[in-house]
Design a protein around this motif. Structure first.
Motif, PDB file in Angstrom:
ATOM      1  N   GLU A 149      -5.915  10.479   5.632  1.00 32.60           N
ATOM      2  CA  GLU A 149      -5.339  11.486   4.744  1.00 32.60           C
ATOM      3  C   GLU A 149      -5.547  12.879   5.343  1.00 32.60           C
ATOM      4  OE1 GLU A 149      -3.892  11.285   1.558  1.00 32.60           O
ATOM      5  OE2 GLU A 149      -3.805   9.085   1.755  1.00 32.60           O
ATOM      6  N   GLU A 154      -3.561   0.747   6.696  1.00 30.07           N
ATOM      7  CA  GLU A 154      -2.535   1.212   5.751  1.00 30.07           C
ATOM      8  C   GLU A 154      -3.144   1.811   4.483  1.00 30.07           C
ATOM      9  OE1 GLU A 154       0.734   1.404   6.119  1.00 30.07           O
ATOM     10  OE2 GLU A 154       0.722   0.536   8.144  1.00 30.07           O
ATOM     11  N   GLY A 155      -4.472   1.758   4.403  1.00 28.20           N
ATOM     12  CA  GLY A 155      -5.108   2.419   3.263  1.00 28.20           C
ATOM     13  C   GLY A 155      -5.732   1.503   2.225  1.00 28.20           C
ATOM     14  N   LYS A 183      -3.299  13.896   8.156  1.00 32.39           N
ATOM     15  CA  LYS A 183      -1.870  13.977   7.819  1.00 32.39           C
ATOM     16  C   LYS A 183      -1.374  15.418   7.917  1.00 32.39           C
ATOM     17  CE  LYS A 183      -0.303  10.391   4.754  1.00 32.39           C
ATOM     18  NZ  LYS A 183      -0.280   9.978   3.358  1.00 32.39           N
ATOM     19  N   LEU A 195       0.797  -1.223   0.000  1.00 30.79           N
ATOM     20  CA  LEU A 195       0.000   0.000   0.000  1.00 30.79           C
ATOM     21  C   LEU A 195       0.828   1.271   0.000  1.00 30.79           C
ATOM     22  CD1 LEU A 195      -2.589  -1.496   2.440  1.00 30.79           C
ATOM     23  CD2 LEU A 195      -3.077  -0.840   0.074  1.00 30.79           C
ATOM     24  N   LYS A 196       2.128   1.119   0.182  1.00 34.61           N
ATOM     25  CA  LYS A 196       2.975   2.323   0.215  1.00 34.61           C
ATOM     26  C   LYS A 196       4.275   2.092  -0.515  1.00 34.61           C
ATOM     27  CE  LYS A 196       1.619   4.692   4.424  1.00 34.61           C
ATOM     28  NZ  LYS A 196       0.919   3.683   5.229  1.00 34.61           N
ATOM     29  N   PRO A 215     -13.269   5.405  -2.156  1.00 35.77           N
ATOM     30  CA  PRO A 215     -12.129   5.151  -1.269  1.00 35.77           C
ATOM     31  C   PRO A 215     -12.584   4.813   0.149  1.00 35.77           C
ATOM     32  CG  PRO A 215     -11.841   7.199  -2.488  1.00 35.77           C
ATOM     33  CD  PRO A 215     -13.238   6.750  -2.740  1.00 35.77           C
ATOM     34  N   SER A 216     -11.804   4.004   0.818  1.00 34.22           N
ATOM     35  CA  SER A 216     -12.137   3.604   2.182  1.00 34.22           C
ATOM     36  C   SER A 216     -12.227   4.832   3.081  1.00 34.22           C
ATOM     37  CB  SER A 216     -11.052   2.664   2.700  1.00 34.22           C
ATOM     38  OG  SER A 216     -10.938   2.776   4.101  1.00 34.22           O
ATOM     39  N   LYS A 245      -9.197   5.451   5.091  1.00 30.91           N
ATOM     40  CA  LYS A 245      -8.091   6.046   4.351  1.00 30.91           C
ATOM     41  C   LYS A 245      -8.303   7.557   4.222  1.00 30.91           C
ATOM     42  CE  LYS A 245      -7.503   5.254  -0.206  1.00 30.91           C
ATOM     43  NZ  LYS A 245      -7.126   4.429  -1.373  1.00 30.91           N
ATOM     44  N   ASP A 271      -8.551  -0.332   0.230  1.00 28.98           N
ATOM     45  CA  ASP A 271      -9.961  -0.013   0.020  1.00 28.98           C
ATOM     46  C   ASP A 271     -10.845  -1.250   0.175  1.00 28.98           C
ATOM     47  OD1 ASP A 271      -9.636   2.832  -0.810  1.00 28.98           O
ATOM     48  OD2 ASP A 271      -8.423   1.872  -2.374  1.00 28.98           O
TER      49      ASP A 271
END
Lengths: 654, 145
Positions: free
Chosen positions: B141, B59-60, B144, A651-652, B133-134, B137, B62
């Motif tokens: 974002e 970790e992002g 951040k 994922l990154k 998108p999840s 996530k 979906d």
């Protein structure tokens, strides 16, 4: 935390990108992928090569390990199921522990499934390589576990494939336990009249082999028995076999007085109901073992058989026996069942009396059959002089869910047509077919002779309807697709060339042995080309039609092949198995006993209030690790940290 | 949802014996499906710790897909049943976290079901695309720096 004080040196990773000819490089931009890989954390070199699995590719890995002090290797290529072992060996030969290796599957999981999206396939391949590198950084060396292999095999199924496998193993000096569900071995081959293309009498070539089985000092034959439980793993399977009571002891001399005395008649399974048998019976005269059986569903317990039995072999108190055996390997040879023609309603089977299936025809045609080899119409016992065979009944037919060709029906129909013409040259014989598949040795020649010298009418077309007239004659409606002509043909007897299906109980055996079945329902081999008799369960092999339709020569060949495969670990006496078991960190363990409860293999016990693992019983499934509340249990090579690293990498970017 | 060009990232945990082999078969049969899935191979679906799934969302990811053997056909007797029990429990937790439960899919796929594997991934990808998108996530974002 003991054992964690390894050098903290940053790993030195070599990444190898395989083109696989055009299989990968034709879709994924491999030069770009290679450049990308070379910049990942820990990677000291990245190379692209045409065929990594070929010798030069493997040598490259070996040389680089030495020359560049690689401590990890990642290959981006095909599925690990294909070449993980190949590359692990290359690492080992280069002096690196084989478990410090990881595959990124960029063929089956990428280039082959994203063929029209090259740019996105390349992006995905980068992710997959990044994930593999992330795991590789955290890999730890492992040592294979060696286990002893018992020199005894279990063969399930006593048809021709199982017989061949058992004999081959027994002749090599291994002990064999042959388990057969019915009262006699012999399988379907015993029911067949003659074999194509050689026209041998089927039982004449089969029965000597059956006798060999019975007499072989290395074979323990268990008939009227079924495998009920299988535990353990290659080398050490524990098997429970349930042997049903026959109510007749081996003192039986097969004098047949009992069947003459028995008042109960039921349809004979061996003759597919075309003849009768008694409640005490042998399925056929050459049965092995030649011991009578009382079928307790139809026996009324009148005692007539017991009264006439001179050797006093009848024992009404016989009970089901549970037999336990330890074996090193298992061969599955459970055969097939014929397609139930009633499912093709338009052909009238079960409804019209003069429509029979091909196995019934074999019994009618066989000299040992219910009519002594005289083919007659079921409706009136007359000899049919107009005879037809319908091909592909239950095969190559989407409507019944069988897409496959059963491989034997073309040939057995031609064989039966020829036999019939030999007996009744005046008869008109028709074969209604889609394609004639005569692919074996001598088969095409056999077919050609049938056409040219026997005057058998081959009509290309699938009958649309089968009717009956007032004389119980059969009317077949069919379009001859070669002439483009609709035909109506009146026949005395119609034979349905039924295909093969997986036998009753296929699912039970599948579940017992943890093997897979294909979409056709037959057992799945480990690799369609290169591991055709292995299964994905180590130590379990396949023989005969349980793996897919095949004729007698192919079944015999596969029986021998499975036997020699099973002989490999047994003659070595030990095998190396994957060391990917669980491991307990006693410091972290709180003794909660959850792992002990969830383990399906009794591999975990609590010793001094901490989880204790028996490695010999652990299969490495990881159910305990997933359940452990403190992460004190880890699976070697699939540790939490390694999987977390893959998730992060997926994922990154680095 | 808003962006039609949204390409979800999906993490797949596939058991070695059934689902992973089914994915291999989709490959050898050249059955095409969208390239949104990133596969992590485990020996058994029973190895899939709920924390793996939560980690993936954190970790992002979906969507998360877990593939195992059909009931009764697990290579390790019943590891797939453990997986099913855990995932059923996890659905509630996900909803508490504001993650739609449709984003987590458990499915049984045998080594012979390449077609089913491809179809499953195709449908799942479509579903996640529709969901967008999840939310986790998106929330991460926003916080951040």
């Amino acid at each position: 935390m003991a054992g964690k004080k390894k050098s903290k040196e940053e790993p030195r990773i070599g990444v190898y990108i395989c083109d696989c000819g055009v299989n990968i490089a034709g879709i994924v931009n491999n030069p770009e992928l290679t450049r990308y890989a070379s910049k990942l954390k820990g990677v000291v070199l990245a190379k692209e090569y045409k065929f990594m699995c070929a010798e030069p590719g493997q040598r490259m890995i070996k040389d680089d390990i030495k020359e560049h002090n690689l401590t990890r290797v990642v290959v981006a290529a095909c599925s690990p199921n294909m070449h993980e072992e190949t590359f692990r060996n290359a690492c080992k030969e280069g002096g690196l522990n084989p478990y410090l290796f990881e595959i990124a599957n960029i063929r089956e999981h990428c280039s082959w499934v994203h063929m029209r999206e090259k740019a996105r396939a390349t992006e995905k391949a980068k992710d997959l390589v990044r994930m593999a590198v992330a795991k590789a950084r955290l890999l730890e060396p492992q040592d294979k576990i060696r286990v002893k292999v018992k020199d005894r095999a279990l063969v399930i199924g006593g048809g021709i494939a199982g017989i061949q496998a058992a004999l081959d193993l027994a002749d090599q000096g291994f002990k064999v336990i042959l388990v057969e569900r019915s009262p006699s071995i012999g399988g379907k081959m015993a029911q067949i009249d003659k074999t194509f293309p050689t026209m041998d009498c089927s039982s004449c070539i089969l029965t000597p082999k059956m006798v060999q089985v019975e007499r072989h000092p290395n074979i323990e034959l268990l008939t009227y028995a079924e495998v009920k439980e299988v535990d353990g793993y290659i080398g050490n399977f524990k098997v429970k076999i349930e042997k049903r009571p026959r109510y007749v002891t081996p003192d039986c001399t097969a004098c047949d007085l009992c069947t003459q005395a028995c008042p109960i008649e039921v349809p004979s399974e061996f003759n597919l109901g075309l003849g009768a048998r008694k409640a005490i019976y042998v399925p056929f005269p050459q049965a092995v073992p030649l011991i009578y059986t009382i079928d307790d569903e139809s026996c009324i317990g009148c005692g007539m058989c017991k009264n006439v039995c001179e050797p006093e072999a009848i024992d009404y108190d016989m009970e089901t026996e549970i037999i336990e055996r330890d074996v090193g390997t298992i061969i599955v040879a459970t055969g097939y069942k014929i397609f139930d023609a009633e499912r093709k309603e338009e052909y009238g089977y079960g409804r019209l009396s003069n429509v029979v299936n091909a196995l019934e025809f074999e019994r009618l045609s066989s000299a040992s059959g219910p009519t002594g080899g005289k083919v007659v119409r079921p409706s009136d016992g007359k000899t049919p002089l107009r005879l037809g065979f319908v091909q592909c009944v239950g095969s190559r037919d989407e409507k019944v869910g069988n897409l496959y060709c059963s491989r034997v029906c073309c040939m057995y129909a031609i064989k039966n047509a020829r036999i019939y013409k030999e007996k009744h040259p005046e008869a008109d014989v028709y074969i209604f077919y889609m394609d004639i598949r005569a692919f074996g040795k001598g088969y095409e020649e056999f077919y050609k002779t049938a056409q040219e010298e026997y005057g058998i009418h081959f009509i290309r077309g699938r009958p649309s309807e089968v009717l009956e007239n007032e004389d119980k004659n059969i009317i077949v409606k069919v379009e001859d697709t070669l002439l483009g002509q609709a035909l109506e043909i009146e026949l005395d007897l119609l034979v349905l060339s039924v295909g093969m299906e997986p036998p009753r109980g296929a699912e039970e055996i599948q579940n017992l042995l943890r093997i897979s079945r294909g979409s056709d329902g037959f057992y799945l081999e480990a690799h369609p080309k290169l591991r055709a008799v292995d299964t994905l369960t180590e130590g379990v092999y396949l023989a005969g039609t349980c793996q897919g339709p095949k004729d007698i020569p192919d079944s015999v060949t596969q029986g021998s092949a499975a036997a020699s495969k099973a002989a490999i670990p047994m003659s070595k006496g030990e095998v190396e198995i994957e060391p990917l078991t669980a491991v307990v960190d006693r410091g972290e363990c709180i003794g909660c006993r959850i792992c002990e409860r969830v383990c399906m293999f009794n591999a975990i016990s609590i010793v001094d209030r901490k989880a204790h693992l028996n490695e010999a019983l652990c299969t490495g499934c990881g159910v305990c690790a997933a359940a452990c509340p403190t992460s004190a249990i880890q699976i070697r090579h699939f540790k939490d940290t390694q999987i977390f690293a893959m998730i992060e990498a997926a994922l990154k970017e680095d | 949802m808003g962006d039609a060009r949204f390409e979800p990232k999906i993490i797949g945990f596939l058991c070695n014996w059934c689902a992973y082999a089914g994915a291999d078969l989709a490959g050898t049969s050249r059955i095409q499906y969208p390239p949104n899935l990133r596969v992590i191979r485990v020996m058994c679906s029973g190895r899939v710790d709920p924390s793996f799934i939560l980690k993936a969302f954190a970790e992002g990811a979906d969507g998360v897909f877990v593939g195992g053997c059909h009931p009764g056909q697990c290579h390790y007797v019943a590891g797939n049943e453990s997986a099913e029990r855990r995932i059923k429990t996890l659905y509630r937790l996900l909803e508490d976290l504001g993650i739609e439960k449709e984003r987590l899919l458990l499915k049984w796929i045998s080594a012979a079901e390449g077609q089913l594997f491809a179809e499953t991934i195709r449908e799942f990808t479509e579903k996640i695309k529709k969901l967008g998108p999840s939310p986790l996530k998106v929330a991460l974002e926003e916080v951040k720096p």
